[in-house]
Design an enzyme around this catalytic site. Structure first.
Site: not given
Ligand code: FES
Ligand code: FES
Lengths: 806, 163
Positions: A237, A384-385, A760
């Site tokens: 990522q 996902r935050c 997110e």
């Protein structure tokens, strides 16, 4: 207007720029099976790596015998810590300032830990060889309960830290203590709480779970000994950060390392870190001189690769009798597992958890986070935050509900009463953040109206009566959430990862015929960057999005950037894109003015061209300008049309939203049915509504999984109880709820196009919405707090404990 | 390990190969035949990323041996359409934003392809149930369901027009 010139609206639409539900350019290859994911890469002579992993959560390694494995035909090498030690690669730095074993060095600290790396001709032989490696373990006492970590007689997990009373984030007070992180004003908060009308107190647990992208992690490392160049394709990522780290720890010069993130099958934070598999593959390729592929299987992914959450959050919140919040106190016990491998900016060992005052104007607050070691897998990634924001949002949104119960007040009203008002922005929170913009009341009112909140409450009350009268066994829960995110890390002045400032970048080249390529320091894992970044650019430079290629993920070609996670791509790289576009436009203006034989200031921008002020029929389109830039000698102006921008955001962005979940719960079976899920997001300027909606569906589904069943559970021996997709809950199309999406638009005042990021928010907002719905269903029976995940059994147990089974 | 001689048809083409008895079909497809559309998400029959069509049924190719495919007629995502002649499902997945990272997509579309033959005019519920062997981590399924329903409608309209 010139007859030849189509109207502004038509030209704007042709660009497919900001605000267009542009179809994705990525989809052609994915729908035809032509994606190129890491496991699709096949190089001549490529070998396969596989790990021998520890069956124990805590054990000393007495010996490793790899002879039988090495004797197996097709096995090329078996690496252990002893082989990596001379290269100083048996340990590696983590993103959180700790170190982590690449291969077990004397002992193992969690089940599934990497012990040896087998390299073989194919994956079957590698798997056979893994079975043949004999490891002699001596079991040690196991620590799984974070609250027992600091007992005087707690087992010593990290022998490498013996005697180190100072960690990466300050003093350590115990051999299993990692850090204490304090924010806010302790004394003032204690004082307010001591004299408050009402104080609600609760322990809120956000359980350990896992991002579990559909594609696991993996890489192909290829050391070309002829030209000394190392190329690594992998599920990264943050490819540039990987290159720098790889260079620092391997000693290979950074220009001789090329990191490529091919298509990535979902990340959700799981692919931010550097894992032992990457290091071992690189070493194996250096040793063997041929490419080495390593792709973990699902079990390895769940057991060993970057869990998320695991925060025990003790809270106290105070208010006046009429519901005005006066103070917030929070202490977190953070279970980090065996190594502190949290993916957080360096100065934030608990990420941005200090956003835990949420959407509320809370005058005073105090937060302390204690990180501890246990015999569990390392991680603590932002699933996902943005860093620990989901935990923070869950905490405050639970505390609000608990306070509402204590006050005997409607939870929607309590929220509205305490929201930061529109006129208070930019708002300085008690725990140190400057919220850029927001209009919470408008969003909240819109949400309540959309679901007919009053009507729902009436129906709920009626249902309750029917339940009590024995007419039904189903209850209704209404789950409310108003969340505020903090994303777009971030200002280089306070955000870095391993010393690398968290700016991001975009480089644009306009081709002579008026099409373009933009390269960024980020990398899409499904967010559709190739589609949306082209849209940002189309609006900035007047070249149709369809004529702009967006490329990411190759460190040899892309400008340096910190990657994609924490919803930072749009806030940071999106801003860089707009800024680079503006540089292009500035040069284009000079060229246009020259071509039109007027002064620079006498031309003005008009969608896709510069026109002479007051004489719109005299213009030069971007296409014409691009051609001139390459084909005409213009005095005082360099040929070509390119720009690069490195964007250091002045602040984070603060997306927010109002989510409401209506759930039916069967008291006897513990089953639930999500009857309605309404999600209003305010992510500032909206780049592509279709993609935003898709992000909300996906994020909310992850939130649904987390709240309603997904967890990484351990038994007392430190055995992982759910390391397969049989036991680890990923919802299917069948149980996934239907979502209704909505929005308001409050642009970010400091972002060049006002965008805030959205990927997110739905995970952050939906978890408390689902969980609050469960709690709300049982509220009138005296339930204040029960821990997630709310699977059928736990809901049944709650009903049982409340005496609802007669 | 001695190898077995296996003959099958993949995407309309006859294929002959040698494989160990224990080799899984997904590995043979991906590694021997370079058909990388079907993906590996779990290797335990849960995720459906490896879904192919074998003799008229949806099959998770991580759960059959290559040897079991001897004599079979296999279709993968690569065989459903061509760049110039996409399958309606491929078009509708794009049209309705039925994919994000794309990792589940080949399996999803291949499964949906069979579903629409089993049930050419499904309700939303039937689509959700019929697709429940295929996991997606990105989309929340809503747009996948929409895409499949749209494809069904389109296929039926074409069928009707032809009659
Ligand atoms: S890889 Fe075959 S079902 Fe998951
Ligand atoms: S699109 Fe990513 S798993 Fe489905």
């Amino acid at each position: 207007m010139n007859e030849m010139t189509p109207p502004k609206t038509e030209r704007t639409a042709a660009l497919k720029g900001l605000g267009t539900a542009r179809k994705r350019v990525e989809d052609a290859r994915f729908t035809q099976g032509k994606g190129n994911y890491v496991d699709d890469i096949k190089l001549p002579g490529m070998l396969f790596g596989d790990f021998v992993r520890s069956p124990y959560a805590h054990a000393r390694i007495k010996s490793i015998d790899a002879e039988k494995a090495k004797a197996l035909p097709g096995v090329i090498a078996v690496l252990t810590a002893a082989d990596l030690a001379p290269l100083k690669l048996h340990w590696m730095p983590t993103l959180a300032g700790d170190v982590q074993m690449v291969l077990a060095d004397g002992k193992v600290l969690f089940q599934g830990q990497e012990v040896a790396f087998v390299v073989a001709e194919n994956r079957y032989i590698a798997a056979d060889a893994v079975e043949l490696v004999e490891v002699d373990y001596e079991e040690l006492p196991v620590l799984v309960d974070p609250f027992k970590a600091e007992a005087p007689d707690a087992p010593v997990l990290r022998e490498d830290l013996a005697g180190k009373s100072e960690g990466a984030h300050g003093p350590r007070r115990h051999h299993n203590h990692i850090f204490t992180w304090e924010q806010g004003d302790r004394d003032a908060t204690e004082k307010v709480l001591a004299s408050a009308d009402v104080v609600a107190e609760e322990m809120v647990y956000y359980h350990r779970t896992h991002p579990c992208p559909l594609e696991t992690c993996g890489c192909v490392a290829s050391m070309d000994k002829v030209n000394g160049k190392l190329t690594v394709w992998g599920t990264f990522q943050a490819p540039h950060a990987v290159r720098t780290v790889a260079s620092l720890i391997s000693g290979i010069a950074e220009h001789n390392i090329r990191i490529i993130s091919p298509d990535i099958g979902g990340g959700f934070g799981n692919k931010v870190g550097v894992y032992p598999g990457y290091i071992c593959s690189i070493v194996a390729s250096i040793v063997t001189g041929v490419p080495v592929k390593w792709v973990e299987d699902r079990m390895e992914n769940l057991m060993a690769t970057a869990f998320a959450r695991d925060y025990w959050m003790k809270g106290r919140i105070s208010a006046t009798k009429d519901g005005r919040i006066t103070g917030l106190w929070c202490h977190v016990t953070a279970d980090h597992g065996a190594f502190d491998a949290c993916a957080d900016p360096t100065k934030f060992p608990a990420g941005f958890f200090n956003i835990c005052t949420g959407s509320y104007d809370i005058p005073v607050a105090y937060l302390a986070v204690d990180g501890v070691y246990t015999n569990k897998a390392p991680g603590g990634v932002a699933y996902r935050c943005s860093f620990r924001v989901t935990e923070a949002a869950y905490f405050i949104e639970r505390m609000i509900e608990v306070l509402a119960i204590k006050l005997g007040m409607d939870a929607a009203e309590l929220r509205a009463k305490n929201f930061i008002r529109k006129d208070q922005f930019p708002y300085h929170s008690a725990l140190g953040w400057e919220y850029d913009s927001g209009d919470y009341h408008t969003a909240w009112d819109k949400a309540l109206k959309a679901v007919d909140y009053e009507g729902l409450r009436k129906e709920q009350a009626q249902r309750l009566e029917d339940f009590k009268a024995g007419k039904t066994r189903r209850l209704i829960g209404i789950g409310l959430t108003h969340f505020t995110e903090i994303v777009g890390a971030g200002p280089v002045k306070n955000c870095d990862i391993l010393g690398l400032g968290m700016f991001d970048s975009c480089e644009i080249r306009i081709h002579p015929t008026g099409s373009a390529i933009a390269r960024l320091g980020t990398i899409s894992q499904g967010q559709g960057h190739a589609t949306t970044f082209a849209q940002i650019l189309a609006s900035e430079i007047g070249i149709p999005a369809d004529d702009i290629t967006v490329e990411e993920g190759d460190t040899d070609t892309a400008p340096y950037g910190l990657g994609t996670y924490g919803s930072r791509s749009t806030p940071v790289a999106g801003a860089a894109t707009a800024m680079a576009g503006r540089k292009i436009r500035a040069k284009a203006q000079m060229i246009a003015a020259y071509l039109l034989e007027v002064h620079d200031d006498d031309v003005e921008w008009d969608v896709d061209r510069f026109a002479v002020k007051g004489a719109p029929e005299r213009f030069k389109t971007m296409k014409e300008i691009a051609f001139a830039a390459y084909n005409q000698a213009i005095p005082g102006i360099e040929p070509g049309l390119e720009a690069v921008s490195y964007y250091d955001p002045p602040n984070m962005t603060y997306p927010f939203g109002a989510y409401i979940c209506v759930m039916e719960i069967d008291v006897d079976t513990g089953e639930h049915e999500v009857r309605q899920f309404y999600a209003l997001d305010d992510c500032g300027t909206r780049i592509n509504p279709m993609i935003i909606e898709g992000q909300v569906h996906g994020g909310a589904t992850e939130g649904y999984a987390i709240a309603m069943g997904q967890e990484m559970a351990y038994d007392d021996m430190g055995n992982v109880k759910n390391a397969t997709l049989m036991d680890f809950f990923l919802p299917t199309a069948w149980e996934t709820p239907h979502y209704t999406t909505d929005f308001t638009v409050t642009p970010s005042p400091h972002h060049p196009i006002g965008a805030k990021g959205v990927g997110e928010s739905p995970n952050v907002g939906s978890v408390p919405a689902f969980s609050n719905a469960v709690h709300d269903a049982f509220r009138s029976f005296g339930l204040t707090q029960t821990h997630m995940p709310h699977d059928h059994w736990r809901i049944w147990r709650t009903a049982h404990e409340l005496g609802l089974h007669g | 390990m001695s190898k077995m001689h296996i003959k099958l048809t993949v995407n309309g083409k006859p294929v002959e190969l040698l494989a160990e008895p224990r080799e899984l079909l997904i590995h043979v497809l991906r590694e021997e035949l370079s058909i990388t559309g079907p993906h590996i998400g779990c290797e335990t029959t849960h995720c459906g990323a490896c879904t192919i069509d074998m003799d008229g049924r949806s099959i998770k190719s991580c759960t059959v041996f290559a040897a079991q495919a001897n004599g079979a007629n296999v279709t993968t995502i690569e065989g459903l359409g061509t760049p110039d002649g996409l399958h309606v499902l491929q078009t509708m997945f794009k049209e309705h934003h039925g994919l994000q990272c794309g990792f589940c997509t080949p399996g999803m579309i291949t499964r949906a392809y069979r579903l629409l033959q089993e049930n050419p005019d499904p309700t939303e519920e039937e689509v959700r149930f019929g697709m429940s062997g295929n996991l997606c981590r990105c989309t929340g399924y809503q747009n996948i369901v929409k895409a499949i329903l749209a494809a069904a409608a389109e296929l039926n309209a074409v069928k009707e027009a032809a009659q």
